[in-house]
Scaffold this active site. Sequence first.
Site, PDB file in Angstrom:
ATOM      1  N   CYS A 120     -19.889  11.294 -16.987  1.00  0.00           N
ATOM      2  CA  CYS A 120     -19.323  11.052 -18.226  1.00  0.00           C
ATOM      3  C   CYS A 120     -20.551  10.529 -19.246  1.00  0.00           C
ATOM      4  O   CYS A 120     -21.599  10.012 -18.712  1.00  0.00           O
ATOM      5  CB  CYS A 120     -18.169  10.243 -18.453  1.00  0.00           C
ATOM      6  SG  CYS A 120     -18.426   8.487 -18.428  1.00  0.00           S
ATOM      7  N   CYS A 140     -21.360   6.648 -18.855  1.00  0.00           N
ATOM      8  CA  CYS A 140     -22.172   6.572 -17.595  1.00  0.00           C
ATOM      9  C   CYS A 140     -23.540   7.194 -17.762  1.00  0.00           C
ATOM     10  O   CYS A 140     -24.503   6.573 -17.023  1.00  0.00           O
ATOM     11  CB  CYS A 140     -21.587   6.865 -16.461  1.00  0.00           C
ATOM     12  SG  CYS A 140     -19.871   5.777 -15.901  1.00  0.00           S
ATOM     13  N   ASP A 165       6.181  15.454 -26.453  1.00  0.00           N
ATOM     14  CA  ASP A 165       7.420  14.972 -25.614  1.00  0.00           C
ATOM     15  C   ASP A 165       8.470  15.059 -26.813  1.00  0.00           C
ATOM     16  O   ASP A 165       8.299  15.702 -27.637  1.00  0.00           O
ATOM     17  CB  ASP A 165       7.349  13.568 -25.271  1.00  0.00           C
ATOM     18  CG  ASP A 165       7.045  12.506 -26.544  1.00  0.00           C
ATOM     19  OD1 ASP A 165       6.924  13.090 -27.668  1.00  0.00           O
ATOM     20  OD2 ASP A 165       6.345  11.442 -26.403  1.00  0.00           O
ATOM     21  N   ASP A 197       0.552  12.909 -17.351  1.00  0.00           N
ATOM     22  CA  ASP A 197       0.085  12.393 -18.558  1.00  0.00           C
ATOM     23  C   ASP A 197       0.256  11.015 -18.516  1.00  0.00           C
ATOM     24  O   ASP A 197       1.103  10.461 -18.047  1.00  0.00           O
ATOM     25  CB  ASP A 197       0.658  13.011 -19.799  1.00  0.00           C
ATOM     26  CG  ASP A 197       2.080  11.878 -20.378  1.00  0.00           C
ATOM     27  OD1 ASP A 197       2.167  11.421 -21.142  1.00  0.00           O
ATOM     28  OD2 ASP A 197       3.095  12.583 -19.273  1.00  0.00           O
ATOM     29  N   CYS A 205     -20.684   9.005 -11.810  1.00  0.00           N
ATOM     30  CA  CYS A 205     -19.872   9.486 -12.770  1.00  0.00           C
ATOM     31  C   CYS A 205     -20.824  10.325 -13.968  1.00  0.00           C
ATOM     32  O   CYS A 205     -21.911   9.938 -14.255  1.00  0.00           O
ATOM     33  CB  CYS A 205     -19.225   8.393 -13.663  1.00  0.00           C
ATOM     34  SG  CYS A 205     -18.237   9.028 -15.018  1.00  0.00           S
ATOM     35  N   HIS A 242     -14.779   7.277 -20.600  1.00  0.00           N
ATOM     36  CA  HIS A 242     -15.029   7.080 -18.932  1.00  0.00           C
ATOM     37  C   HIS A 242     -13.722   7.211 -18.417  1.00  0.00           C
ATOM     38  O   HIS A 242     -13.412   8.033 -17.214  1.00  0.00           O
ATOM     39  CB  HIS A 242     -15.757   5.753 -18.854  1.00  0.00           C
ATOM     40  CG  HIS A 242     -15.922   5.470 -17.139  1.00  0.00           C
ATOM     41  ND1 HIS A 242     -16.302   6.004 -16.004  1.00  0.00           N
ATOM     42  CD2 HIS A 242     -14.861   4.629 -16.276  1.00  0.00           C
ATOM     43  CE1 HIS A 242     -16.250   5.765 -15.040  1.00  0.00           C
ATOM     44  NE2 HIS A 242     -15.223   4.995 -15.079  1.00  0.00           N
TER      45      HIS A 242
END
Length: 370
Positions: free
Chosen positions: A306, A309, A92, A266, A304, A335
């Site tokens: 991930c 999980c 940014d 974002d 999920c 997660h």
Amino acid sequence: MTKMKFNLIKNDGKARLGQIESKYGTFDTPMFMPVGTRATVKTLSPEELYDCNCGIVLANTYHLWLKPGEDLVQKAGGLHKFMNLNRPMLTDSGGYQVFSLAKPKDISEEGVKFKSHIDGSKLFLTPEKSIEIQNALGADIIMSFDECPPASADHDYMKKSIERTLRWAKRGKAVHNNPDQMLFGIVQGGPYEDLRKISATETVKMDFDGYSIGGVANDGESKEDMYKAIDYSTPYMPEDKLRYLMGVGEPVDILEGVERGVDIFDCVLPTRIARHGNAFTRYGRMNIKNAKYKEDFTPIEETCDCYACKNYTKAYIRHLINVDETFGQRLLSIHNIRFLIKLTEEIRKAIKENRFLEYKKEFLRKYNKK
């Protein structure tokens, strides 16, 4: 490094399916981008980001300018080598942080005077300096320096602000000297339709590599005003260039942004709420500190994929959070980042199959149940 390229693949209404070609591979849009403010996504390694199927990662110009300094990052070989990150990066302009620290009287045509949040030392940031810092940091996408007026700013102030931002954009573009970096212009104008139109059309005339919608994640702004700002900006943006909604990461807002023609998003939200024991789920946010999860030996979400999980239970993560163990924050961060990236994967599939609005309706029906 060679400059990234964006290709628009198809539309489903205003929702867009696109592709970003980079030296790090090809990445699809819509995309959620994790935020690595100080050249790291809080508590996560690059390998964990790859496992989340992350594309672009953000870093913050203001914070890196102060510590460790852009010169050191440049000596290290740029942000990618400094972080050991094999993914595209975006920085940014530093504007959002600067304007939160500056007083109105300290904003001039030349730039902004403000005090460092670290030691109170006096600093001065100009459009040219922001671009110079970002050129040195070496991200693939960099931002023009813009004024970030408060959500409460009236029409008269906002008009003067967008005119100054346009002049600053021109100055920044004039000194941009890294042909391998995409430089984005930023559209401002608050919730005012006429100002968004002026800001967008005049910014587009400068022919940037992509365009950001700014001023939509300020404190005190309503959701309605956020959606208006997107509605008033995207119609004037070129079809063949990336559109970036800055600082937005709520699942509902990502869906609303995609419906209005936004490509990339974002936000610090997934790691921030993780540090407070909160997880995104299909049925809204979960506060894992809640007593009802004390003996819950199931994952945060059964569906999920991930790391958290697949390997850990709510009971265990709750225990870690309650005893202030960093591993709990890491698991929730993994997660939450994977949740938002998976959301955008599903959005892309829905656009490809011309059923985005149907997908959005079904997602919101479940998400708003709590």
